[in-house]
Write a protein that holds these residues in place. Structure first.
Motif, PDB file in Angstrom:
ATOM      1  N   LEU A  21      67.193  62.061  14.729  1.00 14.14           N
ATOM      2  CA  LEU A  21      68.647  62.327  14.319  1.00 14.14           C
ATOM      3  C   LEU A  21      68.511  63.244  13.254  1.00 14.14           C
ATOM      4  CD1 LEU A  21      70.021  58.541  13.885  1.00 14.14           C
ATOM      5  CD2 LEU A  21      70.508  60.527  15.674  1.00 14.14           C
ATOM      6  N   ALA A  22      69.840  63.890  12.867  1.00 12.80           N
ATOM      7  CA  ALA A  22      69.927  65.035  12.012  1.00 12.80           C
ATOM      8  C   ALA A  22      71.283  65.168  11.880  1.00 12.80           C
ATOM      9  CB  ALA A  22      69.078  66.187  12.230  1.00 12.80           C
ATOM     10  N   ASN A  47      74.684  67.360  11.320  1.00 12.96           N
ATOM     11  CA  ASN A  47      74.963  68.411  11.814  1.00 12.96           C
ATOM     12  C   ASN A  47      75.544  69.567  10.938  1.00 12.96           C
ATOM     13  OD1 ASN A  47      76.410  70.471  13.906  1.00 12.96           O
ATOM     14  ND2 ASN A  47      76.965  68.807  15.173  1.00 12.96           N
ATOM     15  N   LYS A  48      75.466  71.026  11.401  1.00 14.00           N
ATOM     16  CA  LYS A  48      76.037  71.933  10.406  1.00 14.00           C
ATOM     17  C   LYS A  48      77.534  71.918  10.615  1.00 14.00           C
ATOM     18  CE  LYS A  48      71.719  74.527  10.539  1.00 14.00           C
ATOM     19  NZ  LYS A  48      70.973  75.693  11.082  1.00 14.00           N
ATOM     20  N   ASN A  56      62.181  60.764  13.959  1.00 17.37           N
ATOM     21  CA  ASN A  56      62.943  61.865  13.656  1.00 17.37           C
ATOM     22  C   ASN A  56      63.921  62.469  14.598  1.00 17.37           C
ATOM     23  OD1 ASN A  56      61.859  61.732  10.796  1.00 17.37           O
ATOM     24  ND2 ASN A  56      59.901  62.804  11.729  1.00 17.37           N
ATOM     25  N   VAL A  96      69.401  59.141   9.517  1.00 21.28           N
ATOM     26  CA  VAL A  96      68.420  60.204   9.552  1.00 21.28           C
ATOM     27  C   VAL A  96      67.060  59.713   9.077  1.00 21.28           C
ATOM     28  CG1 VAL A  96      67.741  62.423   9.379  1.00 21.28           C
ATOM     29  CG2 VAL A  96      70.084  62.030   9.845  1.00 21.28           C
ATOM     30  N   HIS A 114      79.463  66.351   7.425  1.00 21.51           N
ATOM     31  CA  HIS A 114      78.451  66.680   8.415  1.00 21.51           C
ATOM     32  C   HIS A 114      78.102  65.527   9.152  1.00 21.51           C
ATOM     33  CE1 HIS A 114      77.926  70.989   6.739  1.00 21.51           C
ATOM     34  NE2 HIS A 114      78.225  70.296   5.685  1.00 21.51           N
ATOM     35  N   PHE A 167      73.716  63.628  14.498  1.00 21.65           N
ATOM     36  CA  PHE A 167      73.597  63.802  15.710  1.00 21.65           C
ATOM     37  C   PHE A 167      72.244  63.869  16.274  1.00 21.65           C
ATOM     38  CE2 PHE A 167      72.477  67.805  14.413  1.00 21.65           C
ATOM     39  CZ  PHE A 167      71.451  68.651  15.444  1.00 21.65           C
ATOM     40  N   MET A 168      71.919  63.645  17.618  1.00 22.46           N
ATOM     41  CA  MET A 168      70.595  63.576  18.225  1.00 22.46           C
ATOM     42  C   MET A 168      70.068  64.939  18.331  1.00 22.46           C
ATOM     43  SD  MET A 168      70.548  60.576  21.003  1.00 22.46           S
ATOM     44  CE  MET A 168      69.002  60.758  21.255  1.00 22.46           C
ATOM     45  N   GLN A 169      69.050  65.323  17.536  1.00 25.50           N
ATOM     46  CA  GLN A 169      68.645  66.697  17.357  1.00 25.50           C
ATOM     47  C   GLN A 169      67.559  66.746  18.507  1.00 25.50           C
ATOM     48  OE1 GLN A 169      67.069  67.910  13.684  1.00 25.50           O
ATOM     49  NE2 GLN A 169      66.977  70.151  14.367  1.00 25.50           N
ATOM     50  N   TYR A 170      66.509  65.666  18.790  1.00 22.12           N
ATOM     51  CA  TYR A 170      65.567  65.843  19.551  1.00 22.12           C
ATOM     52  C   TYR A 170      65.744  64.323  20.570  1.00 22.12           C
ATOM     53  CZ  TYR A 170      63.459  68.805  16.193  1.00 22.12           C
ATOM     54  OH  TYR A 170      63.436  69.771  15.329  1.00 22.12           O
ATOM     55  N   ASP A 195      73.407  60.174   5.665  1.00 22.10           N
ATOM     56  CA  ASP A 195      71.986  60.337   5.958  1.00 22.10           C
ATOM     57  C   ASP A 195      70.905  59.100   6.243  1.00 22.10           C
ATOM     58  OD1 ASP A 195      70.163  62.561   6.468  1.00 22.10           O
ATOM     59  OD2 ASP A 195      69.414  62.322   4.319  1.00 22.10           O
TER      60      ASP A 195
END
Length: 76
Positions: A30-31, A33-34, A28, A22, A42, A45-48, A19
């Motif tokens: 990165l996040a 992944n589930k 913001n 992130v 986990h 990944f690039m969320q946005y 993390d």
């Protein structure tokens, strides 16, 4: 004037989901992944992806060198 756009590539199998990337991202992007990788972590990944500015903060703080950041000039 050209604008810089970034892209982050994460080695999903090496990422241990610490993390740090992130938290280090100023936009913001990165996040975590589930889904999990083969080691049960986990991964990031690039969320946005459209928000990435290519600053490479994520790559600097990654303790396992799992992140590569690319910068591309975008003409308006």
């Amino acid at each position: 004037m050209a604008k810089i756009k970034g892209a982050v590539v994460v080695n999903n199998e090496r990422c241990k989901g610490c993390d740090l990337c992130v938290v280090a991202c100023p936009t913001n992007v990165l996040a975590l992944n589930k889904e999990v990788n083969s080691r049960g972590y986990h991964y990031a990944f690039m969320q946005y992806p459209d928000e990435c500015i290519g600053c490479a903060n994520c790559g600097y703080v990654c303790p396992d060198a799992c992140i590569t950041v690319y910068k591309v000039k975008v003409e308006n």
